[in-house]
Design an enzyme around this catalytic site. Structure first.
Site, PDB file in Angstrom:
ATOM      1  N   GLU A 289      19.039  -1.256   3.662  1.00  0.00           N
ATOM      2  CA  GLU A 289      20.252  -1.613   4.379  1.00  0.00           C
ATOM      3  C   GLU A 289      21.237  -2.342   3.455  1.00  0.00           C
ATOM      4  O   GLU A 289      22.444  -2.299   3.665  1.00  0.00           O
ATOM      5  CB  GLU A 289      19.894  -2.487   5.586  1.00  0.00           C
ATOM      6  CG  GLU A 289      20.845  -2.334   6.746  1.00  0.00           C
ATOM      7  CD  GLU A 289      20.303  -2.874   8.055  1.00  0.00           C
ATOM      8  OE1 GLU A 289      19.971  -2.072   8.935  1.00  0.00           O
ATOM      9  OE2 GLU A 289      20.188  -4.106   8.202  1.00  0.00           O
ATOM     10  N   HIS A 310      -4.406  10.347  -0.821  1.00  0.00           N
ATOM     11  CA  HIS A 310      -4.993  11.574  -0.277  1.00  0.00           C
ATOM     12  C   HIS A 310      -3.999  12.340   0.588  1.00  0.00           C
ATOM     13  O   HIS A 310      -4.378  13.247   1.316  1.00  0.00           O
ATOM     14  CB  HIS A 310      -6.261  11.227   0.514  1.00  0.00           C
ATOM     15  CG  HIS A 310      -7.313  10.625  -0.367  1.00  0.00           C
ATOM     16  ND1 HIS A 310      -8.389  11.336  -0.855  1.00  0.00           N
ATOM     17  CD2 HIS A 310      -7.412   9.378  -0.900  1.00  0.00           C
ATOM     18  CE1 HIS A 310      -9.112  10.543  -1.636  1.00  0.00           C
ATOM     19  NE2 HIS A 310      -8.546   9.351  -1.685  1.00  0.00           N
ATOM     20  N   LYS A 424      25.093   3.928  17.142  1.00  0.00           N
ATOM     21  CA  LYS A 424      25.270   3.102  18.343  1.00  0.00           C
ATOM     22  C   LYS A 424      26.437   3.632  19.167  1.00  0.00           C
ATOM     23  O   LYS A 424      26.364   3.700  20.386  1.00  0.00           O
ATOM     24  CB  LYS A 424      25.535   1.643  17.957  1.00  0.00           C
ATOM     25  CG  LYS A 424      24.331   0.930  17.379  1.00  0.00           C
ATOM     26  CD  LYS A 424      24.635  -0.539  17.186  1.00  0.00           C
ATOM     27  CE  LYS A 424      23.534  -1.232  16.404  1.00  0.00           C
ATOM     28  NZ  LYS A 424      23.932  -2.546  15.938  1.00  0.00           N
TER      29      LYS A 424
END
Ligand code: PA5
Length: 449
Positions: A289, A310, A424
């Site tokens: 961020e 793995h 948003k």
């Protein structure tokens, strides 16, 4: 110092000459940070936090934590992003690996669950079941006080509290950590009489672990918040004082920027201790961020080793080579187990008898580092003496300080997050939030084709 960085395995791609060439830029970025002359300079309260924090509130945090410990079987921490990752990182690193399920006699403190970091009805319904009819409290954490995810979760868990205890008693079990004066959560807390804690104006979410945001849940878990602050204070002293050649924070910022400029645009934070999984989640937010903007930035990702050797190990070793690794090496594990000889050596592991499990883990780590270095992957190694409150405080602070320097070296404002608003805007329109009707119609017609 209990945390130190080792750069010997980046030498091939970040040579002494490369470091000499970028050094001045990094030193200038550090000055910009500590002299508060750069963009985002109104969000630098975290720099002095370890030595300059509200002592009265700190004492109140401890008192509230003791009350929650005495009257609650469960604490629900409600927050998203910087408003929960630091607490979860610390609790999972410092406390029992199976904190919520281990016997209460061993844990001694309330079970702790997290909500408001997703909008899954299934997750929340299941968490309500886990709480059942047991005693619980909630800590709602939101700096803005208006974030949708914790807002929805707060309603749901508040309702359960009120059904169980009645409005007045429920209010005594709701702890709000938010802005000192503004936002819906602050208004609600004042009206309903919740105990409140402050997210300082000049500390952004992802830099807030050492405020009440992180400290209250961490204290409830039984971890020592004094020691956490001491570790951070010690790192602060070093970070502020050191010149480039002694400064891990500056060197880390330098090396990751050198590698980025050479096309290594992904940084993988690798751990060999599952307890550090959420430290990596916290780090991902901190760097992602802070740096990912203006079309720039390293993509921060993380792996849990040996588990992911793995699954992702193949790609890391031989896939497209646009990444480097930062490996966290915990020198002394919290618990030790010694391997024993078995009468019948069917699995062929008797050669490990007398050796510790950590010896196997370290052998895997050292083997992996060499294999990746041989595959052309630069590796930064962070050595931590052991996982405890002091070292974690040091690590949190060093990462934060290096992040500020690295962001300024990259040429971005590390302390804003304008891109978070785009989703948003659409979500509000699709939710039907008043004032967003036009956009709502447009988006619905796009979705429905
Ligand atoms: O680092 C940040 O600023 C964000 O991740 C915020 O912490 C997150 O969006 C939550 O915001 P708030 O605390 O206002 O609810």
């Amino acid at each position: 110092k209990t945390v130190s960085f080792d750069f010997k395995n980046v030498a091939g791609m970040a040579s002494a000459e490369d470091i000499a060439a970028i050094k001045e830029e990094v030193v200038a970025a550090k000055s910009t940070l500590v002299n508060k002359t750069g963009e985002g300079n109104d969000f630098l309260g975290w720099i002095d936090l370890p030595v300059d924090y509200d002592k009265e509130e700190f004492a109140r945090i401890k008192k509230a934590a003791a009350k929650i410990q005495s009257d609650s079987d469960v604490l629900v921490v409600i927050g998203i992003g910087g408003s929960y990752l630091g607490a979860r990182a610390a609790i999972e690193a410092l406390r029992h690996s199976f904190y919520n399920s281990v016997d209460k006699e061993i844990r001694k403190t309330p079970e702790i669950y997290y909500a408001g970091s997703n909008i899954s009805s299934t997750y929340m319904a299941h968490l309500l079941q886990v709480i059942g009819d047991r005693d619980f409290s909630i800590n709602i954490i939101s700096k803005s006080g208006t974030t949708t995810e914790p807002g929805i979760a707060s309603r749901i868990f508040k309702k359960k509290l009120i059904e169980k205890y009645g409005k007045e008693e429920a209010a005594k079990r709701i702890y709000a950590t938010t802005d000192k004066a503004k936002g819906a959560l602050k208004t609600l807390a004042t009206e309903e009489g919740y105990e409140t804690f402050v997210v300082p104006d000049d500390v952004g979410g992802r830099f807030s672990v050492l405020t009440a945001v992180g400290l209250l849940p961490i204290a409830v878990s039984g971890a020592d918040i004094d020691k956490l602050m001491e570790g951070a204070a010690s790192a602060r002293k070093d970070c502020l004082a050191e010149n480039f050649d002694d400064s891990d924070a500056m060197k880390y910022a330098a090396v990751r920027n050198i590698l980025y400029r050479k096309g290594k645009s992904i940084e993988i934070l690798a751990n060999f201790e599952p307890a550090l999984h959420f430290v990596a989640e916290w780090w991902k937010q901190l760097y992602g961020e802070s740096e990912g903007k203006d079309g720039k930035g390293l993509f921060p990702t993380a792996t849990d080793f040996t588990t992911d050797l793995h699954s992702l190990g193949q790609f890391i070793q031989q896939g497209s080579q646009n990444h480097f690794e930062t490996v966290i090496n915990v020198l002394h594990p919290t618990c030790e187990i010694v391997m024993e000889e078995e009468d019948c050596d069917l699995d062929g592991l008797n050669y490990l008898a007398g050796k510790t499990v950590d010896f196997a883990n370290k052998s895997a780590m050292n083997g992996t580092i060499l294999a990746h270095v041989d595959g052309g992957i630069p590796i930064i190694q962070i050595n931590i003496d052991k996982i405890d409150e002091f070292t974690l405080g040091e690590l949190f602070y060093t990462f934060e300080f290096a992040c500020g320097i690295s962001g300024y070296t990259l040429g971005v404002n590390p302390f804003n997050q304008p891109g978070v608003e785009s989703y948003k805007k659409n979500m509000f329109a699709l939710l039907g939030k008043p004032g967003n009707e036009e956009l709502g119609k447009e988006l619905l017609s796009r979705i429905n084709g």
